[in-house]
Design an enzyme around this catalytic site. Structure first.
Site, PDB file in Angstrom:
ATOM      1  N   ASN A 167       0.804  -1.218   0.000  1.00 31.77           N
ATOM      2  CA  ASN A 167       0.000   0.000   0.000  1.00 31.77           C
ATOM      3  C   ASN A 167       0.843   1.276   0.000  1.00 31.77           C
ATOM      4  O   ASN A 167       0.371   2.324  -0.420  1.00 31.77           O
ATOM      5  CB  ASN A 167      -1.002  -0.012   1.157  1.00 31.77           C
ATOM      6  CG  ASN A 167      -2.112  -1.031   0.903  1.00 31.77           C
ATOM      7  OD1 ASN A 167      -2.274  -1.497  -0.222  1.00 31.77           O
ATOM      8  ND2 ASN A 167      -2.857  -1.381   1.939  1.00 31.77           N
TER       9      ASN A 167
ATOM     10  N   ARG B 239     -17.077   1.901  -0.895  1.00 28.22           N
ATOM     11  CA  ARG B 239     -15.815   2.610  -1.058  1.00 28.22           C
ATOM     12  C   ARG B 239     -15.857   3.746  -2.084  1.00 28.22           C
ATOM     13  O   ARG B 239     -15.196   3.703  -3.119  1.00 28.22           O
ATOM     14  CB  ARG B 239     -14.702   1.622  -1.405  1.00 28.22           C
ATOM     15  CG  ARG B 239     -14.440   0.639  -0.293  1.00 28.22           C
ATOM     16  CD  ARG B 239     -13.310  -0.293  -0.605  1.00 28.22           C
ATOM     17  NE  ARG B 239     -12.008   0.301  -0.407  1.00 28.22           N
ATOM     18  CZ  ARG B 239     -10.869  -0.300  -0.710  1.00 28.22           C
ATOM     19  NH1 ARG B 239     -10.876  -1.493  -1.232  1.00 28.22           N
ATOM     20  NH2 ARG B 239      -9.720   0.290  -0.490  1.00 28.22           N
TER      21      ARG B 239
HETATM   22  C1  EPZ Z   1      -6.429   1.962   2.066  1.00 30.87           C
HETATM   23  O1  EPZ Z   1      -7.598   1.975   1.272  1.00 30.87           O
HETATM   24  C2  EPZ Z   1      -5.771   0.634   1.821  1.00 30.87           C
HETATM   25  N1  EPZ Z   1      -5.478   0.506   0.402  1.00 30.87           N
HETATM   26  C3  EPZ Z   1      -6.703  -0.489   2.279  1.00 30.87           C
HETATM   27  O2  EPZ Z   1      -5.996  -1.693   2.106  1.00 30.87           O
HETATM   28  C4  EPZ Z   1      -7.050  -0.296   3.753  1.00 30.87           C
HETATM   29  O3  EPZ Z   1      -7.986  -1.260   4.145  1.00 30.87           O
HETATM   30  C5  EPZ Z   1      -7.643   1.106   3.974  1.00 30.87           C
HETATM   31  O4  EPZ Z   1      -6.733   2.110   3.452  1.00 30.87           O
HETATM   32  C6  EPZ Z   1      -7.919   1.418   5.425  1.00 30.87           C
HETATM   33  O5  EPZ Z   1      -6.751   1.299   6.169  1.00 30.87           O
HETATM   34  C7  EPZ Z   1      -4.410   1.110  -0.114  1.00 30.87           C
HETATM   35  O6  EPZ Z   1      -3.662   1.807   0.567  1.00 30.87           O
HETATM   36  C8  EPZ Z   1      -4.127   0.900  -1.554  1.00 30.87           C
HETATM   37  P1  EPZ Z   1      -9.738   4.763   3.075  1.00 30.87           P
HETATM   38  P2  EPZ Z   1      -8.383   3.341   1.012  1.00 30.87           P
HETATM   39  O7  EPZ Z   1      -9.880   5.844   2.054  1.00 30.87           O
HETATM   40  O8  EPZ Z   1      -7.402   4.441   0.919  1.00 30.87           O
HETATM   41  C9  EPZ Z   1     -14.476   5.519   3.128  1.00 30.87           C
HETATM   42  C10 EPZ Z   1      -5.781  -4.027   1.672  1.00 30.87           C
HETATM   43  O9  EPZ Z   1      -6.283  -5.114   2.004  1.00 30.87           O
HETATM   44  N2  EPZ Z   1     -14.215   6.540   2.096  1.00 30.87           N
HETATM   45  O10 EPZ Z   1      -8.922   5.023   4.268  1.00 30.87           O
HETATM   46  O11 EPZ Z   1      -9.292   3.114  -0.125  1.00 30.87           O
HETATM   47  C11 EPZ Z   1     -14.169   4.112   2.648  1.00 30.87           C
HETATM   48  O12 EPZ Z   1     -15.239   3.570   1.918  1.00 30.87           O
HETATM   49  C12 EPZ Z   1      -6.640  -2.833   1.624  1.00 30.87           C
HETATM   50  O13 EPZ Z   1      -4.590  -3.872   1.381  1.00 30.87           O
HETATM   51  C13 EPZ Z   1     -15.240   7.336   1.650  1.00 30.87           C
HETATM   52  O14 EPZ Z   1     -16.396   7.200   2.073  1.00 30.87           O
HETATM   53  O15 EPZ Z   1      -9.209   3.441   2.351  1.00 30.87           O
HETATM   54  C14 EPZ Z   1     -13.867   3.411   3.936  1.00 30.87           C
HETATM   55  O16 EPZ Z   1     -15.080   3.035   4.549  1.00 30.87           O
HETATM   56  C15 EPZ Z   1      -8.021  -2.953   1.189  1.00 30.87           C
HETATM   57  N3  EPZ Z   1     -14.963   8.291   0.713  1.00 30.87           N
HETATM   58  C16 EPZ Z   1     -13.187   4.492   4.788  1.00 30.87           C
HETATM   59  O17 EPZ Z   1     -13.569   5.721   4.185  1.00 30.87           O
HETATM   60  C17 EPZ Z   1     -13.707   8.478   0.220  1.00 30.87           C
HETATM   61  O18 EPZ Z   1     -13.523   9.348  -0.645  1.00 30.87           O
HETATM   62  C18 EPZ Z   1     -11.671   4.424   4.827  1.00 30.87           C
HETATM   63  O19 EPZ Z   1     -11.169   4.281   3.497  1.00 30.87           O
HETATM   64  C19 EPZ Z   1     -12.668   7.673   0.690  1.00 30.87           C
HETATM   65  C20 EPZ Z   1     -12.936   6.704   1.631  1.00 30.87           C
END
Ligand code: EPZ
Length: 424
Positions: A23, A123
């Site tokens: 990541n 997401r």
């Molecule tokens: C990162 O995803 C990681 N992926 C994920 O890794 C990890 O689970 C996640 O962070 C949480 O730690 C990478 O770094 C490539 P977020 P990301 O934006 O950035 C919501 C793995 O197994 N949200 O922190 O996509 C979202 O739906 C994985 O390696 C919105 O609503 O996660 C989630 O519920 C999968 N709107 C929460 O926020 C947005 O614009 C946190 O997501 C962005 C996110």
């Protein structure tokens, strides 16, 4: 499609080298779009997600050289010749959205497909988009694509995230490095991958302060330069392999492991009765006798217990002594491993965002399947502790995030083998 066969019961003893973080690397590679000079990343993991990001960057006009068998990546972007990230690539991997901020910051325009939902939840990317708008971008959503423009360049601004998002923090951090003036990101993510990205950007000439805290301040600069940067250790791979001796018994050193990357998780593991010790070369984890104790977890943004280790922790709790509650607060649909673990004899009840696990003496091997990366590896961990054979199918999910899982575990005495498609 390949499967993984695990025969449970063997204690694990030995050492497992931990790779560079998937990541972190997926955010560092798009950072190369910000400069005309090449970015060299060392300690890169060899994973299918990294190949997908390579493909995406190449489609935008970057030259990506993969050296030392993929351990070193050199990403050169003399110019961005195509500003559209196509649906065909973006749909495969959500991290593709991370090219949006850098392209927009460098050239004032970008078109990126919306990623859509995925197995672990809806997401959305609304925070990425709202943040870029705050920096002065004009966005238009058409035909499933975000058309973004900032012809006079992005402008620094104060943006407060309503909740923590790793990806949105990364996108805005990169975009702000080339914006006019100062940007302040409030309620920013504090994950080690954010710190790693900020360090790399700073080595490229960016002016950034506060990474690793919830307020990051970025002073925009005219241009960024090339650099060489080592990708930080993968804390999720680290935590996953820490669970291997915890669940199977034994004593394993995770080479390159650092406790500060997994503090909340290591504390929890100790609460269950597993020994965790920092050595000069890594983290040593041992379970010598008896079952582990049940423990409750709640997933939270860093420094809390990571959602990316929830499935693997559940595998451990399946054989713990007592009842545990696992509450998932980051993603709404991240318990797909529960019914599969149940097929192996686990006692799990899921109500909304909480899973209640009543530990059993022993799991039983079964054919199982998972629909995301961390769920897949949790089934392998469960297989290590199960009686008989477990066959985990659809392991292409696993190959997105774990390099040579079968080699790393069998080097410590696990019976684990890949059944390749051709042999099936
Ligand atoms: C990162 O995803 C990681 N992926 C994920 O890794 C990890 O689970 C996640 O962070 C949480 O730690 C990478 O770094 C490539 P977020 P990301 O934006 O950035 C919501 C793995 O197994 N949200 O922190 O996509 C979202 O739906 C994985 O390696 C919105 O609503 O996660 C989630 O519920 C999968 N709107 C929460 O926020 C947005 O614009 C946190 O997501 C962005 C996110």
């Amino acid at each position: 499609m390949d499967s993984i066969l695990v025969r449970g019961g063997a204690e694990l003893n030995g050492a497992i080298p931990i790779s560079g973080a998937k990541n972190a690397c997926l955010a560092l590679m798009p950072a190369a779009l910000l400069s005309e000079e090449p970015l060299t990343l060392t300690n890169a993991p060899r994973l299918s997600d990294i190949r997908t990001m390579t493909q995406l960057l190449e489609s935008l006009g970057c030259e990506v050289a993969s050296l030392q068998g993929g351990r070193v990546l050199v990403v050169g972007t003399e110019q961005i010749s195509n500003h559209t990230a196509e649906y065909d690539i973006v749909r495969k991997m959500r991290a593709s959205i991370l090219v949006l901020g850098p392209m927009l910051a460098r050239d004032g325009h970008a078109v990126v497909s919306l990623p859509g939902g995925c197995a672990i939840g809806a997401r959305p990317v609304d925070l990425h988009l709202r943040g870029l708008e705050a920096l002065g971008a004009t966005l238009d959503l058409r035909d499933g694509y975000v058309h973004a423009e900032a012809r006079g360049g992005l402008k620094g601004a104060v943006f407060e995230f309503p909740f923590v998002s790793v990806g949105a923090t990364e996108n805005l951090l990169m975009a702000a490095t080339l914006a006019h003036g100062t940007t302040v990101l409030k309620n920013a993510a504090r994950e080690p991958e954010i710190v790693d990205l900020a360090r790399c950007l700073r080595a490229m000439g960016a002016e950034i302060e506060g990474e690793g805290t919830s307020t990051i301040e970025i002073q925009g600069v005219e241009r960024l330069f090339g650099t060489t940067h080592p990708v930080v250790t993968d804390r999720i791979e680290l935590g996953t392999y820490m669970l291997a001796p915890a669940i199977a018994g034994g004593d394993v050193e995770l080479l390159g492991g650092r406790r500060d990357l997994v503090t909340a998780f290591a504390d929890k593991l100790e609460e269950t009765g597993v020994e965790v010790e920092q050595t000069d070369t890594g983290l040593r984890v041992a379970r010598r006798n008896g079952r582990v104790r049940a423990a409750d977890i709640v997933t939270e943004p860093f420094p809390g217990f990571p959602t990316d280790l929830q499935a693997q922790m559940m595998a451990l709790m399946c054989t713990a002594d007592g009842v545990s509650h696992l509450e998932e607060r980051i993603f709404e649909n991240r318990f797909m491993h529960a019914p599969e673990l149940t097929r192996m004899g686990a006692r799990i009840e899921v109500h909304g965002g909480t899973a209640t696990v009543t530990g059993v003496e022993r799991l039983k091997g079964a054919p199982v399947m998972a629909t995301d990366l961390r769920a897949s590896v949790s089934l392998i961990l469960a297989g290590l502790a199960a009686e008989g054979e477990t066959v985990v199918s659809r392991v292409y999910h696993l190959d997105r995030g774990y390099e040579h899982v079968e080699d790393k575990l069998s080097a410590c005495g696990a019976y684990i083998d890949r059944i390749s498609e051709a042999a099936e």
